[in-house]
Write a protein that holds these residues in place. Structure first.
Motif: not given
Length: 279
Positions: A169-171, A175-176, A196-197, A278-279
């Motif tokens: 579910s992490v965008d 990471y990029e 994020m998790i 997580i924002t």
């Protein structure tokens, strides 16, 4: 409301009534046949004064901590590994689910074959390495370690699935962006992946804590609570008290004390979930 009445009645019959009946038994001095007379909180006081209760409580804490965090670490590591695109990833994932899918009776029998007797493979290997006659289920410390490792073995697939879902579910754009900013692998894991998790992590900790504290078959099938009650957890102690010693009141009192502790732990972890940002 009328349509919900049948479901509410069924819920009361299956959940509320057994709890109320058990609560009534916890304040009586009866057995499995006779309810006995009312003794108030004497059963709870007797349980809290019992050395066997505190010994079982201590091992329950150790068993739960190892089961929760050990299975989480293994499950998270494997979930991260499964993110790598390899041709055998699907087969590997299915194989990793086997400890969770296989019935606990089969798993405990297999582990008994591995460690229970001097003729078992692991004791033979330990003797070949110069460690002498190592009886994993006869020595209290080794038995405790074996039970904890076994719990991690049968539980890590659940954690792996939970963490795999959370990681999916992490965008990927996050990471990029971190790579563009020059973040390393450890920095990305610590400051991006874990936050994020975190919601899924806390939920998995709550569920696994409940599973571990209430885990009767893992202990009972592997060691029966022995040797000398070294691997006896609270749920095993409650079973022995009720169904072997026929002391229903103290046994049910132990179960209710376990429930209170689980509720307290769940409340603490749920509050942590609310604090997650997580924002």
């Amino acid at each position: 409301m009328l349509l919900a009445v049948p479901s509410l009645i069924l819920l009361v019959l299956l959940s509320v009534y057994p709890v109320l009946y058990a609560g009534q038994q916890s304040v009586r001095d009866g057995d499995l046949i006779d309810a006995g007379s009312f003794v108030g909180l004497d059963n709870y006081a007797a349980v809290l004064r019992s050395p066997s209760f505190w010994r079982a409580a201590g091992f329950t804490v150790v068993f739960t901590a190892v089961g929760v965090f050990g299975s989480w670490l293994v499950g998270l590591a494997l979930a991260l590994l499964l993110r790598l695109r390899t041709p055998v990833r699907g087969i590997f994932k299915v194989l990793l689910l086997l400890p969770w899918v296989v019935p606990i009776v089969v798993s405990s029998t297999s582990w008994n074959w591995l460690v229970a007797t001097p003729q078992s493979p692991l004791p033979i290997l330990a003797k070949a390495l110069g460690l002498g006659d190592t009886l994993f289920l006869a020595d209290p410390t080794l038995a405790q370690a074996t039970v904890c490792i076994f719990k991690v073995w049968v539980s890590f697939p659940f954690m792996m699935m939970m963490m795999s879902s959370a990681l999916a579910s992490v965008d990927v754009n996050v990471y990029e962006a971190s790579k563009v900013d020059g973040a390393g692998v450890w920095q990305t894991f610590r400051h991006i992946t874990l936050p994020m998790i975190s919601r899924s992590t806390f939920i998995s900790w709550i569920l696994m804590t409940i599973f571990c504290v209430n885990d009767f078959p893992t202990i009972f099938l592997l060691t029966g609570g022995g040797p000398v009650n070294a691997t006896q957890t609270l749920v095993v102690l409650a079973y022995v008290t009720v169904f072997q010693n026929f002391q229903t009141g103290p046994g049910v009192a132990i179960a209710f004390l376990m429930t209170l502790v689980l509720v307290a732990i769940s409340i603490v972890l749920f509050r942590q979930i609310r604090k997650v940002d997580i924002t």
